[in-house]
Design an enzyme around this catalytic site. Sequence first.
Site, PDB file in Angstrom:
ATOM      1  CG  ASP A 121      -2.234   0.759   0.994  1.00 33.81           C
ATOM      2  OD1 ASP A 121      -2.174   1.931   0.553  1.00 33.81           O
ATOM      3  OD2 ASP A 121      -3.309   0.194   1.236  1.00 33.81           O
TER       4      ASP A 121
ATOM      5  CG  ASN B  45      -8.230  -4.873  -3.273  1.00 29.37           C
ATOM      6  OD1 ASN B  45      -9.412  -4.934  -3.565  1.00 29.37           O
ATOM      7  ND2 ASN B  45      -7.775  -4.158  -2.239  1.00 29.37           N
TER       8      ASN B  45
ATOM      9  CE1 TYR C 122     -13.010   2.547  -9.384  1.00 27.41           C
ATOM     10  CE2 TYR C 122     -15.167   2.073 -10.325  1.00 27.41           C
ATOM     11  CZ  TYR C 122     -14.181   1.811  -9.395  1.00 27.41           C
ATOM     12  OH  TYR C 122     -14.369   0.802  -8.464  1.00 27.41           O
TER      13      TYR C 122
ATOM     14  CE  LYS D 255     -11.696  -0.603 -10.457  1.00 26.81           C
ATOM     15  NZ  LYS D 255     -10.895  -1.471  -9.596  1.00 26.81           N
TER      16      LYS D 255
ATOM     17  CB  ILE E 108     -17.817  -2.821  -0.657  1.00 25.57           C
ATOM     18  CG1 ILE E 108     -18.138  -3.836  -1.774  1.00 25.57           C
ATOM     19  CG2 ILE E 108     -17.296  -3.513   0.610  1.00 25.57           C
ATOM     20  CD1 ILE E 108     -19.138  -4.913  -1.442  1.00 25.57           C
TER      21      ILE E 108
ATOM     22  CB  THR F 161     -14.100   0.494   1.478  1.00 25.79           C
ATOM     23  OG1 THR F 161     -14.334   1.258   0.289  1.00 25.79           O
ATOM     24  CG2 THR F 161     -14.542  -0.938   1.265  1.00 25.79           C
TER      25      THR F 161
HETATM   26  P1  NAD Z   1     -10.239   1.749   0.045  1.00 22.22           P
HETATM   27  O1  NAD Z   1      -9.983   3.148  -0.380  1.00 22.22           O
HETATM   28  O2  NAD Z   1     -10.832   1.505   1.374  1.00 22.22           O
HETATM   29  O3  NAD Z   1      -8.889   0.889  -0.088  1.00 22.22           O
HETATM   30  C1  NAD Z   1      -8.055   1.024  -1.207  1.00 22.22           C
HETATM   31  C2  NAD Z   1      -6.608   0.950  -0.752  1.00 22.22           C
HETATM   32  O4  NAD Z   1      -5.775   1.046  -1.924  1.00 22.22           O
HETATM   33  C3  NAD Z   1      -6.190   2.114   0.163  1.00 22.22           C
HETATM   34  O5  NAD Z   1      -5.545   1.614   1.320  1.00 22.22           O
HETATM   35  C4  NAD Z   1      -5.229   2.943  -0.684  1.00 22.22           C
HETATM   36  O6  NAD Z   1      -4.188   3.568   0.062  1.00 22.22           O
HETATM   37  C5  NAD Z   1      -4.679   1.874  -1.622  1.00 22.22           C
HETATM   38  N1  NAD Z   1      -4.108   2.455  -2.833  1.00 22.22           N
HETATM   39  C6  NAD Z   1      -4.682   3.367  -3.654  1.00 22.22           C
HETATM   40  N2  NAD Z   1      -3.843   3.702  -4.635  1.00 22.22           N
HETATM   41  C7  NAD Z   1      -2.710   2.965  -4.446  1.00 22.22           C
HETATM   42  C8  NAD Z   1      -1.489   2.873  -5.129  1.00 22.22           C
HETATM   43  N3  NAD Z   1      -1.235   3.605  -6.227  1.00 22.22           N
HETATM   44  N4  NAD Z   1      -0.548   2.036  -4.644  1.00 22.22           N
HETATM   45  C9  NAD Z   1      -0.782   1.301  -3.525  1.00 22.22           C
HETATM   46  N5  NAD Z   1      -1.925   1.350  -2.845  1.00 22.22           N
HETATM   47  C10 NAD Z   1      -2.888   2.167  -3.298  1.00 22.22           C
HETATM   48  O7  NAD Z   1     -11.172   1.147  -1.093  1.00 22.22           O
HETATM   49  P2  NAD Z   1     -11.777  -0.310  -1.383  1.00 22.22           P
HETATM   50  O8  NAD Z   1     -13.211  -0.096  -1.636  1.00 22.22           O
HETATM   51  O9  NAD Z   1     -11.341  -1.308  -0.405  1.00 22.22           O
HETATM   52  O10 NAD Z   1     -11.090  -0.546  -2.814  1.00 22.22           O
HETATM   53  C11 NAD Z   1     -10.452  -1.755  -3.183  1.00 22.22           C
HETATM   54  C12 NAD Z   1     -10.818  -2.084  -4.627  1.00 22.22           C
HETATM   55  O11 NAD Z   1     -12.207  -2.370  -4.693  1.00 22.22           O
HETATM   56  C13 NAD Z   1     -10.549  -0.953  -5.624  1.00 22.22           C
HETATM   57  O12 NAD Z   1      -9.945  -1.503  -6.779  1.00 22.22           O
HETATM   58  C14 NAD Z   1     -11.952  -0.467  -5.962  1.00 22.22           C
HETATM   59  O13 NAD Z   1     -12.036   0.071  -7.260  1.00 22.22           O
HETATM   60  C15 NAD Z   1     -12.744  -1.748  -5.835  1.00 22.22           C
HETATM   61  N6  NAD Z   1     -14.182  -1.577  -5.657  1.00 22.22           N
HETATM   62  C16 NAD Z   1     -14.680  -0.956  -4.543  1.00 22.22           C
HETATM   63  C17 NAD Z   1     -16.055  -0.805  -4.401  1.00 22.22           C
HETATM   64  C18 NAD Z   1     -16.660  -0.125  -3.196  1.00 22.22           C
HETATM   65  O14 NAD Z   1     -17.851   0.199  -3.220  1.00 22.22           O
HETATM   66  N7  NAD Z   1     -15.908   0.101  -2.135  1.00 22.22           N
HETATM   67  C19 NAD Z   1     -16.920  -1.291  -5.398  1.00 22.22           C
HETATM   68  C20 NAD Z   1     -16.365  -1.924  -6.506  1.00 22.22           C
HETATM   69  C21 NAD Z   1     -15.006  -2.069  -6.636  1.00 22.22           C
END
Ligand code: NAD
Length: 269
Positions: A44, A98, A166, A170, A199, A201
């Site tokens: 991260d 992720n 975005y 995806k 989700i 987060t």
């Molecule tokens: P989050 O923001 O809680 O966690 C994402 C993490 O990724 C963070 O800790 C951030 O510091 C890290 N990060 C971001 N850019 C980075 C980089 N360049 N290098 C290293 N780390 C990096 O979000 P989340 O919801 O847990 O997201 C995880 C994945 O799930 C993402 O790919 C997101 O697109 C996908 N997603 C999330 C949702 C939702 O509703 N939360 C829905 C669909 C898909």
Amino acid sequence: MSPDTGTKQRFAGRTAIITGAGSGIGRATAIQMASEGANIALFDLVNDRTSVVERKLNRMREGCALAVDVDTSDPSRMEDAVRRTVEHFGGVDIVFANAGINGSIGPIEELSIEDWQRTLSVNLTGTFLSLKYTIPHMKKKGKGSIIITSSINGNRRFASFGFSPYSTTKAGQVAFAKMAALELAKFKVRVNVISPGAISTNIDESTEPNEELESIIIPMEFPEGQQPLADGPGKPEDVAKLVCFLASDESSHITGAQIVIDGAESLLT
Ligand code: NAD
């Protein structure tokens, strides 16, 4: 929420690299996998949240977690981070690509090239690099499981106005996962892609709305409750359980699959 420990130790002796492990879906997956015996490299950006997760896992099982400060879109830092992980834990068995950002949100003509490229770099190039540098280690073992986090956006849903960068990343991750699944099948490395709906987060922290965003929004009326299976957005732990299934031998004949995990949200919207 506590991990579902049960009696399973599906990942004993295995090492997982989890990108974006400091928060949300990555964090929940790190906790669940570690509770089932895995060693975890937490990739991260430098932030306090990642070291908190590292300490939590090491309290669960001394020495099972290593936080690695890395921007997943940076090729040399990623190569170095994978090398450090292999030196520390002795190999890589599981990769959860992720990390992701929502990035700049707005009308296409108002987005700068830098806005566009940043979202592509983190979400798409970051996924490519996560595979590029880990595949040789899994090929060497003759086994491995890769899981990529896509989204329902760009695949089943196209109504998140302003999210064109975005959603493009995806959709791209799904094609990339399927190409990789076929390419790696004869090496017994599986690749699957998950598409979560909403989700709970910290993902909104990575959203940068453009001031012109309002001008492209088409008002939509939703029935009450956008996730018919639940009372609201899913939990990161719900997604972690799916990722652990795909990482484990229980899914040994599954590769190239795209699995939607959204409580029926995308069937409704
Ligand atoms: P989050 O923001 O809680 O966690 C994402 C993490 O990724 C963070 O800790 C951030 O510091 C890290 N990060 C971001 N850019 C980075 C980089 N360049 N290098 C290293 N780390 C990096 O979000 P989340 O919801 O847990 O997201 C995880 C994945 O799930 C993402 O790919 C997101 O697109 C996908 N997603 C999330 C949702 C939702 O509703 N939360 C829905 C669909 C898909």
